[in-house]
Write an enzyme that holds these catalytic residues in place. Structure first.
Site, mmCIF file in Angstrom:
data_model
loop_
_atom_site.group_PDB
_atom_site.id
_atom_site.type_symbol
_atom_site.label_atom_id
_atom_site.label_comp_id
_atom_site.label_asym_id
_atom_site.label_seq_id
_atom_site.Cartn_x
_atom_site.Cartn_y
_atom_site.Cartn_z
ATOM 1 N N ASP A 224 37.193 -0.980 16.828
ATOM 2 C CA ASP A 224 37.774 -1.900 15.495
ATOM 3 C C ASP A 224 38.081 -3.172 15.951
ATOM 4 O OD1 ASP A 224 38.139 -1.856 12.838
ATOM 5 O OD2 ASP A 224 39.584 -0.523 12.914
ATOM 6 N N HIS A 365 30.418 2.717 6.097
ATOM 7 C CA HIS A 365 31.902 1.784 5.857
ATOM 8 C C HIS A 365 31.737 0.616 5.874
ATOM 9 C CE1 HIS A 365 36.066 0.828 5.760
ATOM 10 N NE2 HIS A 365 36.079 0.309 7.021
HETATM 11 C C1 HEM Z 1 42.045 4.245 7.988
HETATM 12 C C2 HEM Z 1 41.321 3.396 7.667
HETATM 13 C C3 HEM Z 1 40.056 2.642 8.052
HETATM 14 C C4 HEM Z 1 39.649 2.843 9.323
HETATM 15 C C5 HEM Z 1 39.892 4.111 10.151
HETATM 16 C C6 HEM Z 1 38.462 1.602 9.656
HETATM 17 C C7 HEM Z 1 37.610 1.644 10.450
HETATM 18 C C8 HEM Z 1 36.753 0.820 10.794
HETATM 19 C C9 HEM Z 1 35.783 0.478 11.856
HETATM 20 C C10 HEM Z 1 35.634 1.609 12.971
HETATM 21 C C11 HEM Z 1 35.080 -0.815 11.484
HETATM 22 C C12 HEM Z 1 33.973 -1.030 12.710
HETATM 23 C C13 HEM Z 1 34.572 -2.243 13.318
HETATM 24 C C14 HEM Z 1 34.229 -3.539 12.935
HETATM 25 O O1 HEM Z 1 33.195 -3.897 12.478
HETATM 26 O O2 HEM Z 1 35.016 -4.602 13.247
HETATM 27 C C15 HEM Z 1 35.654 -1.282 10.368
HETATM 28 C C16 HEM Z 1 35.424 -2.428 9.874
HETATM 29 C C17 HEM Z 1 35.610 -3.043 8.511
HETATM 30 N N1 HEM Z 1 36.625 -2.479 7.673
HETATM 31 FE FE1 HEM Z 1 37.723 -0.603 7.932
HETATM 32 N N2 HEM Z 1 38.659 0.799 8.312
HETATM 33 C C18 HEM Z 1 39.690 1.274 7.511
HETATM 34 C C19 HEM Z 1 40.065 0.602 6.338
HETATM 35 C C20 HEM Z 1 39.688 -0.178 5.834
HETATM 36 C C21 HEM Z 1 40.126 -0.745 4.584
HETATM 37 C C22 HEM Z 1 41.242 -0.228 3.593
HETATM 38 C C23 HEM Z 1 39.289 -1.733 4.333
HETATM 39 C C24 HEM Z 1 39.292 -2.730 3.068
HETATM 40 C C25 HEM Z 1 39.306 -2.248 1.823
HETATM 41 C C26 HEM Z 1 38.497 -2.046 5.305
HETATM 42 C C27 HEM Z 1 37.521 -3.003 5.581
HETATM 43 C C28 HEM Z 1 36.584 -3.292 6.672
HETATM 44 C C29 HEM Z 1 35.745 -4.476 6.764
HETATM 45 C C30 HEM Z 1 35.790 -5.666 5.881
HETATM 46 C C31 HEM Z 1 35.087 -4.123 8.076
HETATM 47 C C32 HEM Z 1 34.214 -5.184 8.607
HETATM 48 C C33 HEM Z 1 32.731 -4.930 8.046
HETATM 49 C C34 HEM Z 1 31.960 -5.817 8.742
HETATM 50 O O3 HEM Z 1 31.993 -7.071 8.826
HETATM 51 O O4 HEM Z 1 30.742 -5.607 9.140
HETATM 52 N N3 HEM Z 1 38.673 -1.193 6.252
HETATM 53 N N4 HEM Z 1 36.363 -0.531 9.705
#
Ligand code: HEM
Length: 511
Positions: A224, A365
């Site tokens: 992450d 996601h």
């Molecule tokens: C248990 C809840 C969540 C898990 C397990 C999770 C997991 C992850 C993972 C594994 C990544 C990829 C790593 C990265 O690109 O930095 C990621 C990216 C991201 N997540 Fe989550 N996330 C969660 C909740 C959320 C929530 C609630 C939001 C917003 C509503 C969110 C927004 C984002 C964003 C904006 C990215 C970066 C996407 C990009 O720029 O490519 N996440 N998340």
């Protein structure tokens, strides 16, 4: 005579030895922060200083901006201490006289030599500001109403909210970060001692980066904190593929923030906190049960591919858009390459961004939360700085064997989600409501992508929001749909806070 002369000398020596710890602040020899290869490095103090003074960047004051806002998902250990204010007069006076000097600046965190033993930040909800008689509008109605009032729009079910967040009782949160729990506990004891009965504890949540080679990975196992916006005035080396945003997208009252804010708030940021439980054994089982059948891949590779396409990245952090069939840990560990993609592939003859999801599903996601070229341009105003941390223990053998998360509260695990932004409306709230929970987003596709498979919700009335239909996860057949019959993430609620500039702690907030 001789004896008393000697005793004076001994006395002086003892006195000065005892005085040493008071005068010399203990210094760190190792960092409070993790720094996995896949995550972007923080700027050096020198680079940040250069960046901040550049005239184009409107001079961010990194000594006044609280340290947690711009550094991302890098804490080794962190405690969230939620409190209510009982005696505003005493609280204000202690805030200015003692707490302010404990609050860690952005600059301090950039070098081990300036990091404190335990970093401290503090943020207030609207009811917290009200308790302090700070009634100036911060120009953000979602903050003013509190997250509980926003729950239905976010797709949350009220019965899943824990009592401490159900309502507007939480006045503030103190964030304590360090490399050991002991450090955190002793700083918390110090703060509680200073504030005495002027506050009351409402709840606490303890987070930690995961052990061993899982450092930096969230509980489902995926790295992450890789893709974070580069902030003008802070980030000097913008990485390939990294979104470059004006400081005003994250920090209120700075260049690019279009909101109307009181002057004292400049350099502060809205903090959206969410306690998000992760059902890890259930997720793992779902992924195994839905292994793909791509020719040339073995069973394990087809299983891993399904999981990677749900997230949009492999467990190592390598993006499926660049490595569509197999994990690539070398790519993952290279910050100059691991975020350098747009979902478009103009070099591939006949590739059509509008309907081709063979590399990364529209429902993944990372694509639902950051659609990159799908929306044509990065200038969407919908960026957040993620600063959360996993909470809870690793999966136990018995949970693993039964494919079920234990109901023992001490075994609950998940993400203490933290997002900073200058507008909750454009940031976290927008992302969750308009992109994540909208089955038709990304719009105009031949088959609706469905909600975000891990955090999307269709209904805000049924506790177990299933089935939810997603598509695009099979690279051989983008129209194939999957029915998610388990919720992998349960939202237990949270609050919207404002993380003020440090100067306000002895200024407007203490007045
Ligand atoms: C248990 C809840 C969540 C898990 C397990 C999770 C997991 C992850 C993972 C594994 C990544 C990829 C790593 C990265 O690109 O930095 C990621 C990216 C991201 N997540 Fe989550 N996330 C969660 C909740 C959320 C929530 C609630 C939001 C917003 C509503 C969110 C927004 C984002 C964003 C904006 C990215 C970066 C996407 C990009 O720029 O490519 N996440 N998340």
């Amino acid at each position: 005579m001789k004896l008393s002369y000697l005793s004076i000398i001994i006395g002086l020596a003892v006195q000065s030895a005892l005085a040493v710890p008071k005068q010399v602040k203990p210094r760190r020899t190792s960092s409070i922060l993790i720094n996995p290869d896949a995550q972007p490095d923080l700027p050096s103090p020198q680079a940040a200083r250069l960046s901040a003074v550049s005239p184009a960047n409107a001079g961010l004051n990194l000594n006044d901006i609280q340290g947690d806002i711009l550094i991302g998902m890098k804490k080794k250990k962190e405690l969230f201490f939620f409190f209510g204010i009982k005696d505003a007069a005493t609280f204000k006076s202690k805030l200015a006289s003692d707490i302010k000097s404990l609050v860690t600046t952005t600059n301090q965190l950039l070098s081990v030599s300036t990091q404190p033993i335990t970093a401290v930040n503090i943020a207030f909800s609207q009811t917290g500001l009200n308790a302090l008689s700070v009634t100036d509008s911060l120009g953000e109605s979602l903050f003013a109403a509190g997250q509980f009032a926003d729950r239905t729009a976010l797709g949350d079910v009220t019965s899943n909210w824990v009592p401490e967040f159900s309502g507007t009782n939480v006045h503030g949160v103190i964030l304590l970060a360090s490399d050991t729990d002991d450090n955190i506990q002793s700083e918390l004891a110090n703060i509680k001692n200073i504030l005495g009965s002027s506050i009351t504890e409402i709840s606490r949540l303890s987070g930690a980066s995961r052990p061993g080679d899982q450092e930096g990975h969230e509980h489902f196992g995926y790295m992450d904190g890789i893709s974070q916006p580069a902030v003008q005035g802070f980030t000097q080396n913008v990485l390939p593929g990294q979104a470059l945003v004006s400081p005003g997208e994250i920090l209120v009252g700075t260049t690019g923030d279009s909101g109307t804010r009181p002057t004292w708030a400049a350099g502060g940021s809205f903090l959206a906190f969410r306690k998000m439980q992760q059902k890890v054994p259930e997720f793992n089982k779902y992924v195994i049960d839905h292994a793909l059948s791509v020719p040339g891949l073995n069973q394990q590779e087809n299983t891993d591919l399904f999981g990677a396409r749900v997230i949009g990245r492999w467990k190592s952090g390598a993006p499926v858009d660049l490595s569509p069939l197999r994990d690539d840990p070398v790519l993952a560990a290279d910050p100059n390459r691991n975020n350098n993609f747009t979902f478009d592939h103009p070099d591939v003859p006949g590739f059509n961004l509008a309907n081709n999801q063979t590399d990364c599903p529209f429902s993944a996601h990372i694509r639902k939360t950051h659609p990159r070229k799908d929306l044509g341009s990065e200038a969407t105003l919908h960026h957040i700085m993620r600063a959360g941390i996993p909470y809870g223990p690793e999966v136990t053998d018995s949970e693993h064997a039964s494919n079920k998360s234990s109901t023992d509260p001490s075994l609950e695990r998940g993400l203490a989600f933290v997002a900073y932004q200058s507008s909750i409306q454009n940031g976290f709230h927008f992302m969750q409501q308009t992109w994540v929970n909208n089955a038709n987003f990304i719009f105009g596709k031949p088959t609706p992508p469905g909600v975000d498979p891990i955090i999307g919700r269709v209904s805000s009335t049924t506790p177990m929001d299933t089935p939810r239909i997603i598509s695009g996860t099979n690279p051989l057949n983008g129209a194939q749909t999957f029915s998610l019959d388990v919720e992998f993430v349960i939202n237990h609620g949270g609050e919207y806070f404002f993380s003020p500039p440090i100067s306000a702690l002895s200024g407007r907030l203490a007045a």
